[in-house]
Design an enzyme around this catalytic site. Structure first.
Site, PDB file in Angstrom:
ATOM      1  CE  LYS A 120      93.187   1.434   2.788  1.00  0.00           C
ATOM      2  NZ  LYS A 120      94.133   2.278   3.612  1.00  0.00           N
ATOM      3  CG  ASP A 138      96.209  -1.694   6.427  1.00  0.00           C
ATOM      4  OD1 ASP A 138      97.011  -2.700   5.975  1.00  0.00           O
ATOM      5  OD2 ASP A 138      95.556  -1.380   7.481  1.00  0.00           O
TER       6      ASP A 138
END
Length: 210
Positions: A120, A138
């Site tokens: 991420k 997220d």
């Protein structure tokens, strides 16, 4: 959800916010890398408060490495998991200095090899610092993708892959920011603000609120 609906959703998001940006404050790729590393399980507001004090003092791999773990902790101790984050950032600085000439790499493999940098974080840096099409999924993006049915998936990686496949190419660079902001301020976790949502009529969420 069909392709025409997805195109209209992102057209509206773009019209409302033509140039979306991250809410993390940074002025170069290294500052962004540090800020995103600090933002894991923390708010952007909390990270910005810490980096406003840190970056004027140290905003290069050499300068932060010179602070040492204990020195860095003094600046970031208001952020969750700061002990582990300080250690990872110092180790990452050493690798950047030794292997990359103190320059943040612009490819996933080298980014993910840095301590504290997962998929991420690498996606945020690739997208935001280097303008590459990447989707950092997220909790906000995961929720919005599943609720709206833009890109439903059982886990983060599945949603990321579907977004990369389904989001029309013209929107790919900014889609990550639009979806985060939409999840943060409109399609919020407890009770989505459907009545003030600009894509409500296109969204396939069955339990819409007023």
């Amino acid at each position: 959800m069909n392709a025409a609906k997805r195109h209209e959703i992102f057209s509206r998001l773009r019209e409302a916010n033509p140039h979306p940006v991250t809410e993390l404050e940074y002025s170069n790729p290294f500052e962004l890398l540090v800020a995103v590393t600090l933002s894991a399980q923390a708010t952007d507001v909390g990270v910005n408060k810490a980096t406003r004090k840190l970056f004027p003092v140290a905003n290069t791999p050499e300068a932060i490495y010179a602070l040492g773990v204990d020195g860095l902790k003094e600046y970031i101790k208001t952020i969750g998991l700061y002990n582990a984050k300080a250690e990872n950032i110092i180790k990452a600085c050493k690798i950047l200095i030794d292997k990359h000439g103190s320059v943040v790499p612009d490819n996933r493999e080298d980014l993910e090899a840095l301590p504290g940098v997962g998929r991420k974080t690498a996606n945020v840096v690739l997208n935001t610092a280097f303008g590459q099409p990447a989707m950092a999924v997220d909790t906000h993006i995961f929720r919005v993708s599943n609720r709206t049915r833009i890109a439903p998936g059982k886990n983060v990686l599945e949603v990321e892959k579907k977004l990369m496949r389904f989001v029309p190419r013209e929107f790919l660079i900014d889609a990550h920011h639009w979806l985060i902001l939409h999840g943060r301020y409109t399609c919020i976790a407890r009770k989505p603000r459907c009545g003030s949502c600009l894509i409500e009529d296109l969204c396939e969420f069955k339990e819409k609120t007023e």
